[in-house]
Design a protein around this motif. Structure first.
Motif, short mmCIF file in Angstrom:
data_model
loop_
_atom_site.label_atom_id
_atom_site.label_comp_id
_atom_site.label_asym_id
_atom_site.label_seq_id
_atom_site.Cartn_x
_atom_site.Cartn_y
_atom_site.Cartn_z
N ASP A 1 28.84 -20.89 11.81
CA ASP A 1 27.40 -21.01 11.76
C ASP A 1 27.12 -22.84 12.09
O ASP A 1 28.09 -23.45 11.93
CB ASP A 1 26.96 -20.82 10.28
CG ASP A 1 25.52 -20.37 10.07
OD1 ASP A 1 24.70 -20.49 11.34
OD2 ASP A 1 25.18 -20.29 8.82
N SER B 1 24.01 -25.41 11.35
CA SER B 1 22.65 -25.90 10.64
C SER B 1 22.19 -27.39 10.83
O SER B 1 23.28 -28.34 11.08
CB SER B 1 22.64 -25.71 9.17
OG SER B 1 21.25 -25.91 8.61
N THR C 1 28.98 -19.33 6.39
CA THR C 1 27.71 -19.51 6.65
C THR C 1 27.11 -20.85 5.83
O THR C 1 27.64 -21.29 4.80
CB THR C 1 26.78 -18.37 6.19
OG1 THR C 1 25.31 -18.79 6.63
CG2 THR C 1 26.91 -18.02 4.56
N GLU D 1 23.60 -23.91 5.25
CA GLU D 1 22.33 -24.08 5.45
C GLU D 1 21.85 -25.16 4.84
O GLU D 1 22.18 -25.42 3.51
CB GLU D 1 21.25 -22.80 5.01
CG GLU D 1 19.88 -22.77 5.10
CD GLU D 1 19.45 -22.46 6.19
OE1 GLU D 1 17.97 -22.23 6.55
OE2 GLU D 1 20.03 -22.14 7.25
N ASP E 1 24.95 -14.33 4.35
CA ASP E 1 23.92 -15.36 4.87
C ASP E 1 23.51 -16.03 3.79
O ASP E 1 23.12 -15.66 2.70
CB ASP E 1 22.92 -14.63 5.48
CG ASP E 1 22.18 -15.48 6.62
OD1 ASP E 1 22.49 -16.37 6.87
OD2 ASP E 1 20.94 -15.00 7.27
N SER F 1 21.58 -10.48 7.29
CA SER F 1 21.06 -11.74 7.84
C SER F 1 19.52 -11.80 7.16
O SER F 1 19.06 -10.57 7.20
CB SER F 1 21.09 -11.98 9.15
OG SER F 1 20.61 -10.90 9.91
N THR G 1 21.19 -8.72 13.54
CA THR G 1 21.03 -9.90 12.89
C THR G 1 19.35 -10.34 13.09
O THR G 1 18.92 -10.01 14.24
CB THR G 1 21.70 -11.08 13.71
OG1 THR G 1 23.13 -10.55 13.91
CG2 THR G 1 21.72 -12.46 13.30
N ASP H 1 25.12 -14.61 19.72
CA ASP H 1 24.13 -15.25 19.17
C ASP H 1 22.89 -15.74 19.80
O ASP H 1 23.02 -15.98 21.08
CB ASP H 1 24.85 -16.59 18.49
CG ASP H 1 24.28 -17.31 17.25
OD1 ASP H 1 23.08 -16.47 16.58
OD2 ASP H 1 24.61 -18.28 16.82
#
Length: 256
Positions: A18, A20, A63, A65, A104, A147, A193, A237
């Motif tokens: 992942d 971010s 994941t 964020e 997620d 997701s 996703t 992705d």
């Protein structure tokens, strides 16, 4: 710019789970070999067995964020951590996250959504954690959420699930209420996703096709593997830039 592991001053692994970006431009990479951070230079943080309380929990990060305070939230195969740039804090160490796979994380202003295990969703709002139980009157009809993304036009939260389709969460004064979004899976396949779309609606995709969904227009096809070029058999992705450019990762090159 190409990032090559083991060359010194680069990303820690080619297996990136992942990515971010913070509000000030730092890019964080969740890899299978630690947390890699890029901001005019590289830094990698890995697990230190002697630093259990404030160090990285696991080198395999599933994941990540950034939230609205620039804190980085990290999900693992068993648990969640928050990173403030100095130390890592375990989230729910003795509660529901400590034994659950984190699929997620979605940061929506000051609300943190976490899809975990087969228990649906948990969210942190106004300092308290709340569990949205699957298959209840207002909850999503799915145990395993794969997701999440926010529809910027409506403010709704859109979910994909492993076995029970696509769901929409609508907030009002009484809370958030989930309902299914019907889709022709025989025609499009199961959507695995959902990702952000800056102009409203969301982008949904599986290994074969990319769709745009909005509440006003429904589903529309963006592209599929046959249109991308020879040798493309799998979409891995998708991301959309603020200018509307699609960046598509496939088994055979990166497509724009």
């Amino acid at each position: 710019m190409t990032f090559i592991p083991a060359t010194g001053g680069s990303i820690s692994s080619l297996e990136v789970m992942d990515i971010s970006e913070s509000h000030d431009g730092m890019v964080a990479f969740a890899t299978t070999n630690g947390l890699s951070l890029y901001d005019s230079g590289w830094a990698t943080i890995q697990k230190e067995p002697w630093n259990y309380d404030t160090g990285l929990q696991d080198d395999f990060i599933q994941t990540i964020e950034f939230d609205d305070k620039n804190y980085l939230w990290l999900g693992f195969s068993a648990g969640v951590q928050k990173y403030d740039g100095i130390s890592f804090t375990r989230v729910g160490k003795d509660e529901f996250f400590s034994t659950m796979n984190i699929h997620d994380i979605l940061c929506d202003n000051n609300t943190i959504w976490i899809a975990n295990g087969y228990s649906g969703l948990n969210h942190l709002s106004e300092g308290g954690w709340n569990w949205i139980r699957p298959f209840t009157e207002d909850g999503p009809g799915a145990y395993y959420i794969t997701s999440m993304a926010k529809d910027h036009a409506t403010g709704d939260i859109i979910l994909t699930s492993r076995s029970h389709g696509i769901w929409k969460g609508v907030s009002d004064e009484e809370g958030i209420h989930f309902s299914p979004i019907p889709i022709d899976e025989e025609h499009y396949g199961k959507m695995t996703t959902v990702v952000d779309y800056p102009f409203g609606g969301v982008i949904l995709f599986n290994k074969n096709i990319i769709l745009h969904y909005s509440e006003s227009a429904g589903f529309s096809r963006i592209t599929d593997t046959t249109a991308l070029g020879p040798g493309v058999i799998r979409i891995n992705d998708v991301a959309v830039t603020e200018e509307g450019t699609f960046v598509i990762g496939t088994n055979n090159a990166l497509w724009i």
